[in-house]
Scaffold this motif. Structure first.
Motif, PDB file in Angstrom:
ATOM      1  N   ASP A  36     -25.534 -57.892  12.329  1.00  0.00           N
ATOM      2  CA  ASP A  36     -25.413 -56.429  12.330  1.00  0.00           C
ATOM      3  C   ASP A  36     -26.785 -55.766  12.244  1.00  0.00           C
ATOM      4  OD1 ASP A  36     -22.656 -56.407  12.545  1.00  0.00           O
ATOM      5  OD2 ASP A  36     -22.309 -56.217  10.388  1.00  0.00           O
ATOM      6  N   GLN A  37     -27.658 -56.335  11.404  1.00  0.00           N
ATOM      7  CA  GLN A  37     -28.991 -55.753  11.249  1.00  0.00           C
ATOM      8  C   GLN A  37     -29.819 -55.897  12.526  1.00  0.00           C
ATOM      9  OE1 GLN A  37     -29.918 -58.006   7.701  1.00  0.00           O
ATOM     10  NE2 GLN A  37     -29.689 -56.204   6.385  1.00  0.00           N
ATOM     11  N   GLU A  39     -28.495 -53.266  14.959  1.00  0.00           N
ATOM     12  CA  GLU A  39     -28.955 -51.933  14.563  1.00  0.00           C
ATOM     13  C   GLU A  39     -30.420 -51.706  14.952  1.00  0.00           C
ATOM     14  OE1 GLU A  39     -28.179 -51.759  10.409  1.00  0.00           O
ATOM     15  OE2 GLU A  39     -25.991 -51.692  10.672  1.00  0.00           O
TER      16      GLU A  39
END
Length: 339
Positions: free
Chosen positions: A170-171, A174
């Motif tokens: 997810d990071q 992002e």
């Protein structure tokens, strides 16, 4: 409290050597002079790896058997396993526990009936379900470490690698990275002869594949094995895909992957970002230093002993599966904005 590392420094040996000598690991080859020196230093600090009180205490200590699929060679190349074993030994020293035997597999001489000699068994590594069943017939007090299958009959201690993998992915997303690959291997359960009859998907690879499906991203995954050479070959196989980042299932695999990148003069992290797993000592000293997901390996060993003590005192309690938190240590191999 004096620990294994202090004894190792004074005796001039590695912590692993101290662990193996003080746990009476019969498979560990060391000179009698070194063995005597380690025991002398341990005695100097009144360090008893299997007792948490004076040796003369009246309550007989529990005895346990430790079974592991981790060879000495594997431990030498991956400190993750050393820390798991050290955690077992350290907690045993506090819990009135004697580690009567430390058996490495494959071991054709092992008999399941041997487990009847001990109060309980800790298993570090992955064996076949048939192996566990035969073991349980001879000793029902069993705690497993590092097995990610659903095995409701046993207490299991493991890392939250599934959740940590998805958080890291997810990071990366992002931060604008969506062409993310994965390098790893499958898990091959062992039996007492070392023969492997089946395999299953590693929890890290499973998390990656589920994440890519959730985000409608095409997976780029290679599962060759667990050696540095496998990391080298796997990275070579991915470079044609113009990837932006790679998750690599162990620091050892990353050593080989780094060599492949150097061969093609690909710069990390400018051209390709790397995130690994296990956060061993080598992660900090690779160039560039390696971002790696940090497992609670020492705590896994300690909590396994704690859980076994509970199992001995409460044999009818339902088995529980404990996932210990794992989190990324960000270093130079990745450029992540966490704000």
């Amino acid at each position: 409290m004096t620990g294994i590392r202090k004894i190792a420094r004074e005796a001039g040996v590695s912590p692993a050597s101290v662990s193996r000598v003080l746990s009476n690991d019969s498979s560990f080859s060391v000179s009698e002079q070194t063995r005597a020196r380690i025991k002398k230093v341990a005695a100097k600090y009144n360090y008893h790896p299997h007792l948490n009180r004076a040796v003369t205490q009246s309550t007989p200590p529990h005895s346990i058997l430790v079974l592991t699929t981790h060879s000495l060679e594997t431990e030498a190349h991956d400190p993750y396993f050393i820390q798991v074993h050290d955690g077992i030994i350290q907690e045993a020293s506090k819990q009135n526990i004697q580690i009567k035997a430390f058996v490495r597999f494959p071991n054709k001489d092992f008999q399941f009936t041997d487990a009847q000699k001990y109060d309980g068994v800790i298993v570090a590594g992955v064996f076949t379900q048939e192996f566990y069943a035969n073991l349980a017939k001879n000793n029902s007090h069993i705690v497993l470490i590092d097995d990610y299958r659903y095995l409701p009959a046993y207490d299991i201690i493991r890392n939250s690698y599934f959740e940590a993998t998805q958080i890291v992915l997810d990071q990366l997303l992002e931060n604008g990275l969506n062409k993310i690959a994965f390098i790893g291997g499958n898990i091959h359960p062992m039996n007492n002869n070392g023969e492997v009859t089946d395999s299953y998907q590693d929890i890290r690879a499973k998390a990656y594949l589920m994440w890519t499906k959730l985000h409608n991203i095409s997976p780029l995954i290679i599962l060759n094995g667990w050696t540095p050479k496998d990391g080298f070959d796997s990275m070579n196989g991915l470079l044609k895909d113009n990837i932006q980042a790679v998750l690599i299932a162990s620091d050892q695999l990353t050593i080989g992957a780094y060599q492949a990148l150097e061969q093609y003069q690909i710069k990390v992290p400018q051209d390709l970002q790397i995130i690994s797993y296990n956060d061993s000592n080598i992660a900090e000293y690779l160039v560039p230093s390696l971002s790696s997901i940090n497992p609670a390996s020492l705590s896994m060993g300690k909590i396994a002993v704690q859980r076994l003590v509970h199992r001995l005192n409460n044999p009818n309690d339902i088995p529980i599966h404990i996932n210990l938190p794992a989190k990324a240590t960000w270093r130079e191999s990745s450029e992540i904005n966490l704000n």
